[in-house]
Enzyme design. Structure first.
Site, PDB file in Angstrom:
ATOM      1  N   LYS A  79       0.841  -1.200   0.000  1.00 34.55           N
ATOM      2  CA  LYS A  79       0.000   0.000   0.000  1.00 34.55           C
ATOM      3  C   LYS A  79       0.878   1.252   0.000  1.00 34.55           C
ATOM      4  O   LYS A  79       2.059   1.214   0.317  1.00 34.55           O
ATOM      5  CB  LYS A  79      -0.954  -0.027   1.191  1.00 34.55           C
ATOM      6  CG  LYS A  79      -2.007  -1.120   1.056  1.00 34.55           C
ATOM      7  CD  LYS A  79      -2.907  -1.229   2.274  1.00 34.55           C
ATOM      8  CE  LYS A  79      -3.926  -2.343   2.083  1.00 34.55           C
ATOM      9  NZ  LYS A  79      -4.756  -2.563   3.299  1.00 34.55           N
ATOM     10  N   GLU A 161     -11.936   0.535  -3.516  1.00 38.23           N
ATOM     11  CA  GLU A 161     -12.997   1.175  -2.743  1.00 38.23           C
ATOM     12  C   GLU A 161     -13.235   2.635  -3.121  1.00 38.23           C
ATOM     13  O   GLU A 161     -13.264   3.514  -2.258  1.00 38.23           O
ATOM     14  CB  GLU A 161     -12.699   1.058  -1.241  1.00 38.23           C
ATOM     15  CG  GLU A 161     -12.558  -0.377  -0.775  1.00 38.23           C
ATOM     16  CD  GLU A 161     -12.159  -0.504   0.689  1.00 38.23           C
ATOM     17  OE1 GLU A 161     -12.034   0.537   1.375  1.00 38.23           O
ATOM     18  OE2 GLU A 161     -11.961  -1.642   1.150  1.00 38.23           O
ATOM     19  N   GLU A 275     -11.346 -10.910  -0.490  1.00 35.87           N
ATOM     20  CA  GLU A 275     -10.967 -10.633   0.902  1.00 35.87           C
ATOM     21  C   GLU A 275     -11.931 -11.330   1.867  1.00 35.87           C
ATOM     22  O   GLU A 275     -12.333 -10.768   2.882  1.00 35.87           O
ATOM     23  CB  GLU A 275     -10.950  -9.119   1.165  1.00 35.87           C
ATOM     24  CG  GLU A 275     -10.016  -8.338   0.260  1.00 35.87           C
ATOM     25  CD  GLU A 275      -9.923  -6.859   0.615  1.00 35.87           C
ATOM     26  OE1 GLU A 275     -10.294  -6.495   1.766  1.00 35.87           O
ATOM     27  OE2 GLU A 275      -9.495  -6.069  -0.241  1.00 35.87           O
ATOM     28  N   TRP A 324      -9.127 -13.248   3.811  1.00 38.60           N
ATOM     29  CA  TRP A 324      -8.261 -12.181   4.335  1.00 38.60           C
ATOM     30  C   TRP A 324      -7.582 -12.682   5.598  1.00 38.60           C
ATOM     31  O   TRP A 324      -8.088 -12.560   6.680  1.00 38.60           O
ATOM     32  CB  TRP A 324      -9.061 -10.908   4.570  1.00 38.60           C
ATOM     33  CG  TRP A 324      -8.180  -9.700   4.522  1.00 38.60           C
ATOM     34  CD1 TRP A 324      -7.842  -8.883   5.553  1.00 38.60           C
ATOM     35  CD2 TRP A 324      -7.501  -9.186   3.361  1.00 38.60           C
ATOM     36  NE1 TRP A 324      -6.987  -7.883   5.116  1.00 38.60           N
ATOM     37  CE2 TRP A 324      -6.762  -8.047   3.772  1.00 38.60           C
ATOM     38  CE3 TRP A 324      -7.435  -9.574   2.020  1.00 38.60           C
ATOM     39  CZ2 TRP A 324      -5.980  -7.299   2.897  1.00 38.60           C
ATOM     40  CZ3 TRP A 324      -6.661  -8.831   1.144  1.00 38.60           C
ATOM     41  CH2 TRP A 324      -5.941  -7.709   1.587  1.00 38.60           C
TER      42      TRP A 324
END
Length: 365
Positions: A79, A161, A275, A324
């Site tokens: 990320k 998202e 996930e 996940w």
């Protein structure tokens, strides 16, 4: 009675023949078969999110991962704030460790993610610049990370998202704390398409996904996700698939799950349950006990998801099911919601739960 010598020799010979035959029969028995695993049972790749520290820190974690899974998704280590904590300064050490481990054990790597409205370093949040400066920041990050992992990862969650829960519009300015997207504010509504283009230019062979949660709710959220990915596909933007996160609980609607999978499959894109975990304590009951009834209900939901995915998504579009993490001790849910919960397939001692066997049945029945 005295047995004649000739008869005695024949008798001894017969005994030896029988003993030899018995030994041969014993040797010809088949070796015991290994217990089925998720990866040996599923007709597609089975994945888990993983962290570099967990792989390094636990032999049991490593062993379970290697035995059960043939795909991994980077949990946090790819990320934005982890990879580029300062502008132009890239930290790939932990991501490289995950990729190397997966490569060593012949696992696919699905990388998560380039662009999200969260997990941003302070230098991005406080960045001052015009639209061209923002575009350069955005493009440079995607191209740098994609180029670093070119040929090493199979796929990326390019944008994560981007769609609001309440009205299905793109996240823009904050209405609720944390809901806004700095990317939409500074780059305009078409930043998503450009993110896919930049990623594809840097690594033309990687499969590129839009990833989001809440498809199983139906309504405007699902409508907007379908509209977004269909528009990108129809415009010739290099999108390969859509990730259906599936952070759900035991009360999630089976009809909603089925309808969402059918609609996602109808786009013609690959569909990744990306996930998956199933909470058993959505009401935050501090006194909850993980009873046998809860375990059975959770197992049935895992089984239903696997069966429905196989039945509704054509084989060519099945990118796989990814949980996940896989052990309750490593789940994000208890810490995030400050509650007891047991959402995954293995307990805290890496023992298989009823949920594991439910999913296993769904993968083959």
């Amino acid at each position: 009675m005295i047995i004649p010598l000739r008869n005695c020799c024949c008798f001894v010979l017969l005994i030896n023949v029988l003993l030899f035959a018995g030994a041969c029969k014993k040797k010809s028995n088949p070796a015991p078969t290994a217990d089925p695993t998720l990866q040996s049972t599923a007709p597609f790749l089975m994945g888990s999110a993983v962290g570099s520290d967990a792989i390094k820190g636990s032999y049991n974690y490593q062993g379970t991962l290697i035995n059960e899974y043939n795909s991994v998704t980077s949990d946090y280590q790819l990320k934005f704030d982890w990879v580029e904590p300062q502008q132009g300064v890239f930290n790939y050490a932990d991501g490289d460790y995950i990729v190397a481990f997966a490569t060593q054990h012949h696992m696919r790597v699905h990388a998560h993610n380039f662009i999200w409205h969260q997990a941003l370093p302070n230098w991005v949040i406080n960045f001052q610049g015009d639209s061209l400066a923002w575009e350069n920041l955005f493009k440079t990050h995607i191209e740098s990370e994609a180029t670093h992992y070119k040929g090493q990862v199979a796929s990326w969650d390019v944008v994560n998202e981007a769609i609001r829960d309440d009205d299905g519009t793109l996240r823009n300015k904050d209405v609720n704390p944390g809901d806004g997207s700095i990317w939409r504010q500074h780059l305009g509504a078409d930043y998503i398409a450009r993110a896919f283009q930049y990623a594809h230019e840097a690594d033309p062979n990687a499969l590129l996904f839009y990833n989001d949660y809440g498809q199983e709710w139906g309504g405007v959220k699902l409508d907007s996700i379908i509209a977004l990915v269909t528009s990108l596909k129809n415009r010739g933007i290099p999108i390969s698939g859509v990730g259906m996160q599936m952070h759900i609980d035991i009360n999630a609607s089976n009809a909603g799950i089925t309808a969402a999978l059918k609609r996602l499959a109808a786009t013609g894109l690959k569909v990744h349950i990306s996930e998956l975990d199933i909470s058993v304590n959505p009401n935050n009951d501090p006194n909850i006990v993980f009873t046998s009834d809860l375990q059975t209900t959770q197992a049935a939901k895992y089984r239903f998801i696997a069966e429905t995915y196989r039945a509704t998504v054509p084989a060519a579009q099945q990118y796989g099911i990814t949980t996940w993490e896989f052990c309750d001790a490593d789940s994000w849910i208890p810490a995030f919601f400050h509650r007891k919960d047991w959402p995954l397939l293995f307990d805290s001692d890496y023992k298989k739960k009823a949920a594991y066997f439910g999913l296993l049945k769904g993968l083959k029945d």
